[in-house]
Design an enzyme around this catalytic site. Structure first.
Site, PDB file in Angstrom:
ATOM      1  N   GLY A  53       0.855  -1.191   0.000  1.00  0.00           N
ATOM      2  CA  GLY A  53       0.000   0.000   0.000  1.00  0.00           C
ATOM      3  C   GLY A  53       0.889   1.238   0.000  1.00  0.00           C
ATOM      4  O   GLY A  53       0.557   2.263   0.599  1.00  0.00           O
ATOM      5  N   LYS A  96     -10.464  19.352  19.406  1.00  0.00           N
ATOM      6  CA  LYS A  96      -9.770  18.079  19.216  1.00  0.00           C
ATOM      7  C   LYS A  96      -8.986  17.818  20.489  1.00  0.00           C
ATOM      8  O   LYS A  96      -8.078  18.595  20.840  1.00  0.00           O
ATOM      9  CB  LYS A  96      -8.809  18.222  18.024  1.00  0.00           C
ATOM     10  N   LYS A 103     -17.213  12.828  16.414  1.00  0.00           N
ATOM     11  CA  LYS A 103     -16.737  13.713  15.350  1.00  0.00           C
ATOM     12  C   LYS A 103     -17.509  15.026  15.453  1.00  0.00           C
ATOM     13  O   LYS A 103     -18.637  15.054  15.935  1.00  0.00           O
ATOM     14  CB  LYS A 103     -17.028  13.096  13.977  1.00  0.00           C
ATOM     15  N   LYS A 127       1.140   6.636  21.442  1.00  0.00           N
ATOM     16  CA  LYS A 127       1.201   8.040  21.854  1.00  0.00           C
ATOM     17  C   LYS A 127       1.972   8.163  23.164  1.00  0.00           C
ATOM     18  O   LYS A 127       1.781   7.383  24.101  1.00  0.00           O
ATOM     19  CB  LYS A 127      -0.219   8.601  22.012  1.00  0.00           C
ATOM     20  N   ASP A 163       0.544  -7.222  -8.375  1.00  0.00           N
ATOM     21  CA  ASP A 163      -0.865  -7.585  -8.220  1.00  0.00           C
ATOM     22  C   ASP A 163      -0.872  -8.567  -7.056  1.00  0.00           C
ATOM     23  O   ASP A 163      -0.335  -9.675  -7.166  1.00  0.00           O
ATOM     24  CB  ASP A 163      -1.352  -8.237  -9.530  1.00  0.00           C
ATOM     25  N   ILE A 164      -1.463  -8.171  -5.943  1.00  0.00           N
ATOM     26  CA  ILE A 164      -1.243  -8.976  -4.738  1.00  0.00           C
ATOM     27  C   ILE A 164      -1.854 -10.368  -4.807  1.00  0.00           C
ATOM     28  O   ILE A 164      -1.580 -11.213  -3.961  1.00  0.00           O
ATOM     29  CB  ILE A 164      -1.701  -8.249  -3.454  1.00  0.00           C
ATOM     30  N   ASP A 211      -2.479  -0.313  17.293  1.00  0.00           N
ATOM     31  CA  ASP A 211      -3.502   0.633  17.720  1.00  0.00           C
ATOM     32  C   ASP A 211      -2.691   1.895  17.968  1.00  0.00           C
ATOM     33  O   ASP A 211      -1.940   1.973  18.949  1.00  0.00           O
ATOM     34  CB  ASP A 211      -4.174   0.161  19.006  1.00  0.00           C
ATOM     35  N   HIS A 212      -2.800   2.864  17.064  1.00  0.00           N
ATOM     36  CA  HIS A 212      -1.810   3.948  17.131  1.00  0.00           C
ATOM     37  C   HIS A 212      -1.910   4.761  18.427  1.00  0.00           C
ATOM     38  O   HIS A 212      -0.976   5.446  18.806  1.00  0.00           O
ATOM     39  CB  HIS A 212      -1.863   4.835  15.880  1.00  0.00           C
ATOM     40  N   HIS A 244      -9.233   2.199  20.389  1.00  0.00           N
ATOM     41  CA  HIS A 244      -8.521   3.249  21.135  1.00  0.00           C
ATOM     42  C   HIS A 244      -9.086   3.473  22.544  1.00  0.00           C
ATOM     43  O   HIS A 244      -8.342   3.597  23.510  1.00  0.00           O
ATOM     44  CB  HIS A 244      -8.571   4.581  20.387  1.00  0.00           C
ATOM     45  N   GLY A 293      -0.385   4.682  -0.922  1.00  0.00           N
ATOM     46  CA  GLY A 293      -1.583   5.138  -0.197  1.00  0.00           C
ATOM     47  C   GLY A 293      -1.298   6.237   0.805  1.00  0.00           C
ATOM     48  O   GLY A 293      -0.157   6.661   1.020  1.00  0.00           O
ATOM     49  N   ARG A 298       2.136   7.652   2.984  1.00  0.00           N
ATOM     50  CA  ARG A 298       2.567   9.019   2.692  1.00  0.00           C
ATOM     51  C   ARG A 298       2.564   9.900   3.949  1.00  0.00           C
ATOM     52  O   ARG A 298       3.508  10.633   4.214  1.00  0.00           O
ATOM     53  CB  ARG A 298       1.575   9.576   1.670  1.00  0.00           C
TER      54      ARG A 298
HETATM   55  C1  BG6 Z   1      -8.445   6.529  13.680  1.00  0.00           C
HETATM   56  C2  BG6 Z   1      -9.886   6.620  13.307  1.00  0.00           C
HETATM   57  O1  BG6 Z   1      -8.148   5.249  14.167  1.00  0.00           O
HETATM   58  O2  BG6 Z   1      -8.155   7.487  14.687  1.00  0.00           O
HETATM   59  C3  BG6 Z   1     -10.228   8.019  12.837  1.00  0.00           C
HETATM   60  O3  BG6 Z   1     -10.165   5.691  12.271  1.00  0.00           O
HETATM   61  C4  BG6 Z   1      -9.803   9.048  13.859  1.00  0.00           C
HETATM   62  O4  BG6 Z   1     -11.614   8.149  12.555  1.00  0.00           O
HETATM   63  C5  BG6 Z   1      -8.367   8.831  14.279  1.00  0.00           C
HETATM   64  O5  BG6 Z   1      -9.952  10.331  13.267  1.00  0.00           O
HETATM   65  C6  BG6 Z   1      -8.005   9.728  15.438  1.00  0.00           C
HETATM   66  O6  BG6 Z   1      -6.633   9.625  15.700  1.00  0.00           O
HETATM   67  P1  BG6 Z   1      -5.822  10.825  16.361  1.00  0.00           P
HETATM   68  O7  BG6 Z   1      -4.459  10.277  16.574  1.00  0.00           O
HETATM   69  O8  BG6 Z   1      -5.871  11.960  15.376  1.00  0.00           O
HETATM   70  O9  BG6 Z   1      -6.544  11.176  17.619  1.00  0.00           O
END
Ligand code: BG6
Length: 516
Positions: free
Chosen positions: A21, A359, A354, A195, A98-99, A190-191, A253, A24, A28
């Protein structure tokens, strides 16, 4: 001030990083910049290579130009020195694939072996699938069939959420992956776990005699976790309308953050010990037994048109690629109990949405009131003590205490003592993806979700989704730019609590003492 970046200068073992990817958005915006930052900080030595994989044809030069652009736009370091850039860029190759076509994997293997011998890489391979989850199974299978997993070193698979749509689909996906990769080779991102301040929750808890003795139902009245976003669904309407806030943010999250707050101290800081403690929290979540319990404890909402900072905002149903009759929730708030000795009776209020006013990601720990208010005779009500952990975009903590108003005879006022980490470390604080790529390359799975965590979280969330599915039209609304449906405030008011103001909305009566 200590240079936080230099505290960890361990280099990752030599490896090839495959980015499936590679043309994608995730690659990027996050992955290329993360790899560049690791290189700039010396965490990647010269024995690494990146192979971008995607369907689109690209020459190696075009691919390197893409990477360059992405770094200039999204990385916290910019490319300034041409010679340095050339040295970095020569580690990048590209394979159009082509995967589903096995021949392509055989060619990929040849390319891989040639870069491995060029950079002296001992066969370690990390496959980052920045792809739709439906493709995880077939790519894994083809990697194996194409001989990509027969090199001498380690092989690791890194994947992103969503990991399934519910428990059943997640199980199916996991079974497919397990045919090729062992659990310990799978790194589920799980990003939020990458953090800085989420990782700091453990340290704040387990390294401070102030907090840990109070961290239980004897002293804490409730805990609030807010993940609010100002954005709508942008260009992701197609995905989001199918997913909704509960699956997009709740299953992963929010519950992950809750585990970090609620877990028992692990006996050792090994990944499995920490993940064992986290999964115990998930298993202790009190399931909602009936749809009525869901209704009483979980609020769902969808934004209608509104306004924020003078700007008109469309309603969710008017968003691109969203069904104009959609009942998908863009907000949810829930009252959750962790049924164990430590937390019995303490509500955890969680909310995300949302198109909210700010934020922010914040955890508020509200302590119980003093057993008696000796200042009542002087007509002073005392505010509860708070510990607030700011995760995003501001990073730091503050505690709110009651103190005598300086110079006055007897006035008491709340005082917030703040440590603003982002003010000190600023934009140099490593991004979540840098940490996670670095950890995966070092074989440290602490901040990745193990299968039993994913499954247990789905089992909890599935009950809510099933109750909602029985009555899809029963959804509250809120104006874009507001704090969500009124029912979310009532959820706490019923228990005698309220949502504490979050980032940027501090109450006027509080005196701030900041370090940062
Ligand atoms: C993603 C969600 O996992 O986390 C998004 O799919 C969301 O919808 C995003 O906007 C929020 O991440 P962060 O790091 O900007 O709080």
């Amino acid at each position: 001030m200590a240079d936080i970046q230099n505290l960890e200068s361990l280099q990752t073992p030599g490896a090839v990083f495959f980015i499936f990817g590679a043309t994608g958005d995730l690659a990027r915006r996050k992955l290329f910049p993360a790899i560049y930052s690791l290189y700039r900080e010396g965490k990647l030595a010269e024995d690494f290579a990146v192979i971008g994989v995607a369907r689109r044809p690209r020459t190696p030069e075009e691919f390197r130009d893409d990477v360059h652009r992405s770094i200039q736009e999204f990385c916290r370091y910019k490319v300034e020195d041409t010679a340095h850039w050339t040295r970095f860029a020569e580690h990048f190759s590209y394979k159009s694939l082509d995967i589903n076509n096995i021949d392509g994997y055989v060619e990929l293997r040849e390319l891989t072996e040639s870069v491995e011998s060029r950079f002296g890489i001992p066969g370690n391979r990390m496959f980052y699938l920045a792809l739709a989850p439906e493709l995880f199974g077939s790519v894994s299978f083809n990697l194996q069939k194409g001989g990509m997993l027969s090199s001498g070193g380690w092989h690791r698979l890194v994947i992103e959420k969503p990991f399934g749509y519910d428990l059943l689909s997640a199980q199916k996906l996991n079974e497919e992956l397990n045919q090729v990769f062992k659990e310990e080779e799978i790194y589920r991102i799980d990003h939020y776990l990458g953090k800085e301040m989420v990782q700091n929750i453990e340290v704040i808890r387990f390294a401070n005699a102030f907090f840990e003795p109070l961290w239980n139902n004897k002293h804490i009245s409730n805990i609030q976790i807010t993940l609010s976003e100002t954005v709508g669904v942008e260009e992701r309407g197609g995905y989001y309308d199918h997913s909704g806030a509960l699956r997009d943010m709740g299953q992963n999250h929010m519950l992950q953050m809750l585990t970090m707050i609620a877990m028992e101290p692990p006996s050792r800081l090994y990944p499995e010990d920490i993940r064992d403690e986290k999964v115990k929290v998930l298993r202790s979540l009190r399931p909602y037994a009936t749809p009525l319990e869901v209704k009483e404890n979980v609020v769902r909402g969808q934004y209608t048109e509104g306004e924020s900072m003078g700007k008109h905002l469309p309603g969710y149903r008017q968003e691109d690629k969203v069904d104009p009759n959609s009942n998908t929730e863009t907000y949810f708030a829930a009252k959750v109990f962790v049924d164990n000795f430590r937390w019995a009776g303490v509500p955890f209020y969680i909310r995300t949405g949302k198109r909210l006013p700010v934020k922010t990601t914040e955890v508020v720990v509200e302590f119980k009131q003093m057993p008696t208010n000796v200042y009542l005779g002087q007509k002073h009500t005392l505010e509860p003590n708070l510990l607030v952990i700011r995760v995003n975009p501001m990073e730091g903590i503050y505690i709110k205490i009651n103190a005598k108003k300086p110079g006055s005879e007897s006035a008491i006022e709340p005082l917030a003592m703040e440590f603003c980490q982002s003010c000190q470390v600023g934009i140099n604080s490593p991004e979540a993806y840098e940490r996670l790529i670095y950890d995966a390359a070092n074989g440290d799975s602490t901040y990745f979700t193990r299968w039993d965590e994913v499954a247990t979280a789905w089992a909890f969330v599935d009950r809510i989704a099933a109750a909602w599915a029985q009555n899809p039209g029963d959804i509250s609304t809120y104006s874009a730019g507001s704090w969500g449906p009124e029912e979310a405030a009532e959820l706490l008011a019923k228990d005698g609590f309220h949502w504490w103001p979050v980032n940027g909305q501090e109450e006027d009566n509080v005196i701030w003492i900041s370090r940062g």
